[in-house]
Design a protein around this motif. Sequence first.
Motif, PDB file in Angstrom:
ATOM      1  N   PRO A  98       0.720  -1.044  -0.036  1.00 21.38           N
ATOM      2  CA  PRO A  98      -0.020  -0.153  -0.203  1.00 21.38           C
ATOM      3  C   PRO A  98       0.746   1.289   0.230  1.00 21.38           C
ATOM      4  CG  PRO A  98       0.028  -0.811   2.322  1.00 21.38           C
ATOM      5  CD  PRO A  98       0.889  -2.007   1.322  1.00 21.38           C
ATOM      6  N   CYS A  99       0.182   2.186  -0.428  1.00 20.95           N
ATOM      7  CA  CYS A  99       0.865   3.856  -0.581  1.00 20.95           C
ATOM      8  C   CYS A  99       1.132   4.120   1.031  1.00 20.95           C
ATOM      9  CB  CYS A  99       0.220   4.715  -1.423  1.00 20.95           C
ATOM     10  SG  CYS A  99       0.817   6.241  -1.429  1.00 20.95           S
ATOM     11  N   ASP A 100       2.043   4.525   1.658  1.00 24.32           N
ATOM     12  CA  ASP A 100       1.936   5.148   2.776  1.00 24.32           C
ATOM     13  C   ASP A 100       1.489   6.314   2.794  1.00 24.32           C
ATOM     14  OD1 ASP A 100       3.333   2.907   3.868  1.00 24.32           O
ATOM     15  OD2 ASP A 100       5.249   3.563   3.433  1.00 24.32           O
ATOM     16  N   ILE A 101       1.059   7.212   1.770  1.00 24.24           N
ATOM     17  CA  ILE A 101       0.761   8.692   1.898  1.00 24.24           C
ATOM     18  C   ILE A 101      -0.819   8.622   1.683  1.00 24.24           C
ATOM     19  CG2 ILE A 101       0.978  10.871   0.866  1.00 24.24           C
ATOM     20  CD1 ILE A 101       3.466   9.684   2.139  1.00 24.24           C
ATOM     21  N   CYS A 102      -1.435   7.813   0.890  1.00 29.75           N
ATOM     22  CA  CYS A 102      -2.856   7.826   0.889  1.00 29.75           C
ATOM     23  C   CYS A 102      -3.663   7.573   2.290  1.00 29.75           C
ATOM     24  CB  CYS A 102      -3.247   6.612  -0.215  1.00 29.75           C
ATOM     25  SG  CYS A 102      -2.681   6.756  -1.880  1.00 29.75           S
ATOM     26  N   THR A 103      -4.553   8.394   2.279  1.00 36.09           N
ATOM     27  CA  THR A 103      -5.265   8.188   3.609  1.00 36.09           C
ATOM     28  C   THR A 103      -6.814   7.470   3.555  1.00 36.09           C
ATOM     29  OG1 THR A 103      -6.230  10.460   3.087  1.00 36.09           O
ATOM     30  CG2 THR A 103      -4.199  10.367   4.443  1.00 36.09           C
ATOM     31  N   GLU A 104      -7.635   8.247   2.814  1.00 34.27           N
ATOM     32  CA  GLU A 104      -8.871   7.508   2.771  1.00 34.27           C
ATOM     33  C   GLU A 104      -8.911   6.314   1.801  1.00 34.27           C
ATOM     34  OE1 GLU A 104     -11.545  10.233   0.855  1.00 34.27           O
ATOM     35  OE2 GLU A 104     -11.366  11.765   2.579  1.00 34.27           O
ATOM     36  N   GLN A 105      -8.767   6.284   0.610  1.00 36.43           N
ATOM     37  CA  GLN A 105      -8.648   4.992  -0.007  1.00 36.43           C
ATOM     38  C   GLN A 105      -7.151   4.834  -0.513  1.00 36.43           C
ATOM     39  OE1 GLN A 105     -11.143   2.675  -1.559  1.00 36.43           O
ATOM     40  NE2 GLN A 105      -9.159   1.807  -1.875  1.00 36.43           N
ATOM     41  N   LYS A 106      -6.689   3.665   0.121  1.00 34.75           N
ATOM     42  CA  LYS A 106      -5.255   3.357  -0.353  1.00 34.75           C
ATOM     43  C   LYS A 106      -5.120   2.613  -1.522  1.00 34.75           C
ATOM     44  CE  LYS A 106      -3.153   3.811   3.693  1.00 34.75           C
ATOM     45  NZ  LYS A 106      -1.861   4.618   3.990  1.00 34.75           N
ATOM     46  N   LEU A 107      -4.119   3.294  -2.520  1.00 35.75           N
ATOM     47  CA  LEU A 107      -3.700   2.780  -3.731  1.00 35.75           C
ATOM     48  C   LEU A 107      -2.345   1.894  -3.686  1.00 35.75           C
ATOM     49  CD1 LEU A 107      -4.572   5.795  -5.991  1.00 35.75           C
ATOM     50  CD2 LEU A 107      -6.049   4.007  -5.553  1.00 35.75           C
ATOM     51  N   LYS A 108      -2.201   0.885  -4.776  1.00 32.99           N
ATOM     52  CA  LYS A 108      -1.071   0.307  -4.457  1.00 32.99           C
ATOM     53  C   LYS A 108       0.192   1.127  -4.950  1.00 32.99           C
ATOM     54  CE  LYS A 108      -2.639  -2.616  -7.865  1.00 32.99           C
ATOM     55  NZ  LYS A 108      -2.948  -3.560  -8.744  1.00 32.99           N
ATOM     56  N   ALA A 109       1.198   0.712  -4.236  1.00 31.53           N
ATOM     57  CA  ALA A 109       2.627   1.519  -4.327  1.00 31.53           C
ATOM     58  C   ALA A 109       3.126   1.056  -5.608  1.00 31.53           C
ATOM     59  CB  ALA A 109       3.418   1.310  -3.312  1.00 31.53           C
ATOM     60  N   LYS A 110       3.846   2.073  -6.293  1.00 32.72           N
ATOM     61  CA  LYS A 110       4.495   1.858  -7.571  1.00 32.72           C
ATOM     62  C   LYS A 110       5.990   1.541  -7.276  1.00 32.72           C
ATOM     63  CE  LYS A 110       1.047   1.791 -10.162  1.00 32.72           C
ATOM     64  NZ  LYS A 110       0.334   0.621 -10.744  1.00 32.72           N
ATOM     65  N   LYS A 111       6.568   2.388  -5.995  1.00 31.41           N
ATOM     66  CA  LYS A 111       7.997   2.096  -5.978  1.00 31.41           C
ATOM     67  C   LYS A 111       7.972   2.684  -4.336  1.00 31.41           C
ATOM     68  CE  LYS A 111       9.718   2.249 -10.043  1.00 31.41           C
ATOM     69  NZ  LYS A 111      10.683   0.948 -10.493  1.00 31.41           N
ATOM     70  N   SER A 112       9.230   1.964  -3.928  1.00 34.79           N
ATOM     71  CA  SER A 112       9.582   2.210  -2.411  1.00 34.79           C
ATOM     72  C   SER A 112      10.781   2.971  -2.415  1.00 34.79           C
ATOM     73  CB  SER A 112       9.501   1.110  -1.505  1.00 34.79           C
ATOM     74  OG  SER A 112       8.502   0.278  -1.398  1.00 34.79           O
ATOM     75  N   CYS A 113      10.931   3.915  -1.672  1.00 32.72           N
ATOM     76  CA  CYS A 113      12.164   4.923  -1.388  1.00 32.72           C
ATOM     77  C   CYS A 113      12.932   4.315  -0.298  1.00 32.72           C
ATOM     78  CB  CYS A 113      11.704   6.433  -1.366  1.00 32.72           C
ATOM     79  SG  CYS A 113      13.160   7.639  -1.102  1.00 32.72           S
ATOM     80  N   LEU A 114      14.086   3.951  -0.572  1.00 32.62           N
ATOM     81  CA  LEU A 114      15.026   3.712   0.566  1.00 32.62           C
ATOM     82  C   LEU A 114      15.826   4.816   1.326  1.00 32.62           C
ATOM     83  CD1 LEU A 114      16.857   0.752  -1.245  1.00 32.62           C
ATOM     84  CD2 LEU A 114      14.787   0.702   0.141  1.00 32.62           C
ATOM     85  N   VAL A 115      15.520   5.985   0.931  1.00 33.04           N
ATOM     86  CA  VAL A 115      15.777   7.111   1.801  1.00 33.04           C
ATOM     87  C   VAL A 115      14.749   7.716   2.528  1.00 33.04           C
ATOM     88  CG1 VAL A 115      16.867   9.373   1.523  1.00 33.04           C
ATOM     89  CG2 VAL A 115      17.488   7.682   0.011  1.00 33.04           C
ATOM     90  N   CYS A 116      13.680   7.677   2.001  1.00 35.33           N
ATOM     91  CA  CYS A 116      12.591   8.416   2.703  1.00 35.33           C
ATOM     92  C   CYS A 116      11.817   7.139   3.673  1.00 35.33           C
ATOM     93  CB  CYS A 116      11.389   8.764   1.842  1.00 35.33           C
ATOM     94  SG  CYS A 116      11.892   9.955   0.848  1.00 35.33           S
ATOM     95  N   LEU A 117      12.164   5.835   3.330  1.00 32.48           N
ATOM     96  CA  LEU A 117      11.565   4.806   3.978  1.00 32.48           C
ATOM     97  C   LEU A 117      10.194   4.615   3.885  1.00 32.48           C
ATOM     98  CD1 LEU A 117      13.940   4.527   7.107  1.00 32.48           C
ATOM     99  CD2 LEU A 117      14.150   3.205   4.769  1.00 32.48           C
ATOM    100  N   ALA A 118       9.618   5.021   2.788  1.00 33.86           N
ATOM    101  CA  ALA A 118       8.044   4.885   2.333  1.00 33.86           C
ATOM    102  C   ALA A 118       7.876   4.567   0.876  1.00 33.86           C
ATOM    103  CB  ALA A 118       7.437   6.535   2.643  1.00 33.86           C
ATOM    104  N   SER A 119       6.719   4.012   0.846  1.00 35.72           N
ATOM    105  CA  SER A 119       6.058   3.628  -0.432  1.00 35.72           C
ATOM    106  C   SER A 119       5.128   4.526  -1.008  1.00 35.72           C
ATOM    107  CB  SER A 119       5.550   2.298  -0.347  1.00 35.72           C
ATOM    108  OG  SER A 119       6.462   1.261   0.401  1.00 35.72           O
ATOM    109  N   TYR A 120       5.047   4.642  -2.288  1.00 37.55           N
ATOM    110  CA  TYR A 120       4.609   5.889  -2.973  1.00 37.55           C
ATOM    111  C   TYR A 120       3.461   5.300  -4.192  1.00 37.55           C
ATOM    112  CZ  TYR A 120       7.517   8.863  -0.335  1.00 37.55           C
ATOM    113  OH  TYR A 120       8.101   9.320   0.586  1.00 37.55           O
TER     114      TYR A 120
END
Length: 548
Positions: A98-120
């Motif tokens: 899941p995308c770590d930024i989406c709030t209401e409706q979670k969308l699928k992450a396309k990439k993960s950032c190893l610096v931000c340690l988050a998926s988008y």
Amino acid sequence: MASPPASPTETCSLNKHLICSICMDFFVNPVTTACGHTFCENCLTRTFNYNDMACPLCKQHQSKTPKVNIVLRNIIEQIKRLPNEDDDKYTGAPGEVPCDICTEQKLKAKKSCLVCLASYCSVHLRNHSSTERLKGHKLVEPVKNLDERACLQHGRPLELYSRRKERCICVSCMGEGQEEVVSTEDEWNKKKAKLENTKTELQEKIEKRKIQTDEIKASLKSCTNQVESEWGDIEAVFTALIDIVERAKTRVLQPLKDRRQAVEKQAKDLTDELEAEIKMLEKNIADLTDISELEDHILFLQSYPSLQDMDNIKDWTEVEFDTKLSFGSMRTTVTTMLEEIKQELEKLTSTELQRIPKFTVDVRLDPTTANRRLVVSDDGKEVKDGGEYKEADDSPGRFDLFGSILGLNSLTSGKSYWEVWVSKKTGWDLGVARGDANRKGKLLLNPDNGYWVAVHYEDEKYAALTAPPIRLSLKEKPKKVGVFVDYEEGLVSFYDVTAQSHIYSFTECSFDDEIFPYFSPHAKQDEKNAAPLIIAAAKHCEQEMDVS
């Protein structure tokens, strides 16, 4: 200033306004009527054909078919090219992050950032391509558990690799020591190359095992073919044996069968004759009874029979029923049968002699056990009688009276086979002996004393040294004798290798402990029997069998 593109959620809310009310699908070549309603061009044309140019929604009459709305058509085509919300929606299926930024409706992450340690997701990933300070971040395929990519102690990304600790570390984990620390990318390149080498090695092992598998299959096929061949040979022998026994059985039973038929015929003939006479006598009695009842004297006397006929009746006291069973001896038939069986069983010897060379052992002579008259070659393969005693220590293991010697090979299990050239000898002993068998004085070479030996003596006689010895009849003098030992089966067999025939077998042998090959070249007389016993080379045994 251009507005940002619509999100998938916004696009979804527009879709309902772009649906044709006739076919209930996206507009295709949309046309708008004078009353303001929009339909697919083909849908509206078909409707006009059936409803006299009336609007399908408001029924207002239309004077003509409107032209395609080019702007609306382009908008629909652009929307169709946008990602579908349903495709991007996070469902929790295996492999989805899941995308770590989406709030209401979670969308699928396309990439993960190893610096931000988050998926988008694709929407929230745009900043990483548009913002300068984020462009250098390391983006990878979506990673489910990013905590494993971060240092839990310092909360920083694992950007380095400690070769001493053999684990990933962050910048704050670096100590003041001289440990070798490299970037994770450098270590990744190194270990990836190592993995490639490992893969190559594993692939080579796979290829070797495939070759071994093919060899096993080929060996299995060869073994199966050999089994089928031997099966046919052995089955043919035992079929012939059954035929021999059946024929012998027929020959032995034939006299009994013939005698039974003769006795049955004689009994029937006598019985038939007796029954005929019984009927005749019964008739006579009936006639006499009738006469005896006559009151007329004249008629009685005229009817009175002549008693002279009674004197001609056969006297059965002199008749004998022969039941004697005298057929002579069955020995000729049995002896012939046994000889035929022996000849037929001898055909199995060639099968045995094809098998046993696989168990050939490299037998060498043990000089420390040799009688002092014996001369042993340097390679331990030949032994002969030297004609006189030579100086040697009288150890407990040395034969002192018998001109004998043991092999070095200790046989304690499995199967063993060796061959000995005897063609120029007029006498010899071959076999095996228990390690603890007595070697001093005049020996009784038999199984009870730990010796299983076949002997050739007086140039033409052969015997198996059992208790008592058994004379052996050989059709011809062996040139080479094979000795086969099966320790577990308790078997010692002797073969004439050249003639491919069986000489003798000791069965149910009680070895108990280690046994050794046993040899005696016998004493020479002048130049007679001066040739040595020669142990054939192990490879030669197998090669000769292959050739034969």
